[in-house]
Write a protein that holds these residues in place. Structure first.
Motif, mmCIF file in Angstrom:
data_model
loop_
_atom_site.group_PDB
_atom_site.id
_atom_site.type_symbol
_atom_site.label_atom_id
_atom_site.label_comp_id
_atom_site.label_asym_id
_atom_site.label_seq_id
_atom_site.Cartn_x
_atom_site.Cartn_y
_atom_site.Cartn_z
ATOM 1 N N PRO A 179 -12.423 -4.862 20.607
ATOM 2 C CA PRO A 179 -11.822 -4.919 19.272
ATOM 3 C C PRO A 179 -10.863 -3.763 19.022
ATOM 4 N N ALA A 180 -11.151 -2.583 19.554
ATOM 5 C CA ALA A 180 -10.267 -1.430 19.347
ATOM 6 C C ALA A 180 -8.938 -1.649 20.050
ATOM 7 N N ALA A 181 -8.981 -2.205 21.245
ATOM 8 C CA ALA A 181 -7.753 -2.442 21.992
ATOM 9 C C ALA A 181 -6.942 -3.566 21.350
ATOM 10 N N ALA A 182 -7.621 -4.532 20.763
ATOM 11 C CA ALA A 182 -6.911 -5.646 20.142
ATOM 12 C C ALA A 182 -6.159 -5.198 18.898
ATOM 13 N N LYS A 183 -6.684 -4.193 18.184
ATOM 14 C CA LYS A 183 -6.047 -3.720 16.966
ATOM 15 C C LYS A 183 -4.838 -2.852 17.260
ATOM 16 N N LYS A 184 -4.809 -2.224 18.426
ATOM 17 C CA LYS A 184 -3.741 -1.301 18.768
ATOM 18 C C LYS A 184 -2.442 -2.068 18.994
ATOM 19 N N ALA A 185 -1.418 -1.643 18.312
ATOM 20 C CA ALA A 185 -0.103 -2.271 18.482
ATOM 21 C C ALA A 185 0.584 -1.659 19.695
ATOM 22 N N PRO A 186 1.377 -2.427 20.397
ATOM 23 C CA PRO A 186 2.100 -1.850 21.537
ATOM 24 C C PRO A 186 3.099 -0.807 21.049
ATOM 25 N N HIS A 187 3.332 0.191 21.895
ATOM 26 C CA HIS A 187 4.267 1.253 21.534
ATOM 27 C C HIS A 187 5.676 0.683 21.440
ATOM 28 N N LYS A 188 6.329 0.999 20.346
ATOM 29 C CA LYS A 188 7.710 0.562 20.183
ATOM 30 C C LYS A 188 8.628 1.654 20.711
ATOM 31 N N LYS A 189 9.728 1.249 21.294
ATOM 32 C CA LYS A 189 10.701 2.206 21.795
ATOM 33 C C LYS A 189 11.356 2.887 20.595
ATOM 34 N N ARG A 190 11.343 4.201 20.633
ATOM 35 C CA ARG A 190 11.932 4.937 19.525
ATOM 36 C C ARG A 190 13.445 4.990 19.687
ATOM 37 N N THR A 191 14.117 4.740 18.601
ATOM 38 C CA THR A 191 15.576 4.819 18.634
ATOM 39 C C THR A 191 16.008 6.003 17.787
ATOM 40 N N MET A 192 17.115 6.580 18.165
ATOM 41 C CA MET A 192 17.618 7.749 17.470
ATOM 42 C C MET A 192 19.029 7.442 16.985
ATOM 43 N N SER A 193 19.317 7.887 15.778
ATOM 44 C CA SER A 193 20.655 7.647 15.235
ATOM 45 C C SER A 193 21.673 8.511 15.969
ATOM 46 N N ALA A 194 22.916 8.129 15.851
ATOM 47 C CA ALA A 194 23.995 8.890 16.485
ATOM 48 C C ALA A 194 24.056 10.304 15.914
ATOM 49 N N ALA A 195 23.810 10.434 14.627
ATOM 50 C CA ALA A 195 23.845 11.753 13.989
ATOM 51 C C ALA A 195 22.732 12.647 14.549
#
Length: 76
Positions: free
Chosen positions: A38-54
């Motif tokens: 159940p703990a693994a099922a609740k965990k969302a996959p890591h999303k790739k972090r994006t960074m703004s141009a600034a």
């Protein structure tokens, strides 16, 4: 094939019993492998972090400033 037919009935019954036991155990293993905790099922996959141009520009400028300090310190 002839070897199987020449076996006594008791051995054939034992072979069939073992085969059904193996199949049952395999199905249990598959059930365990497909079920997640159940703990693994609740965990969302890591999303790739994006960074703004600034933000990239700000980090780049800070890194360049740090390296300029390092180079300035070496020339002394």
């Amino acid at each position: 094939m002839k070897e199987i037919l020449s076996l006594p009935a008791a051995k054939l019954q034992r072979i069939v019993a073992l085969k059904t036991q193996i199949e049952r155990l395999q199905s249990q293993l598959e059930a365990l492998a497909t079920n997640t905790s159940p703990a693994a099922a609740k965990k969302a996959p890591h999303k790739k972090r994006t960074m703004s141009a600034a933000a990239r520009k700000k980090i780049s400028q800070a890194a360049k400033a740090r390296w300029a300090k390092v180079r300035a310190g070496k020339s002394k």
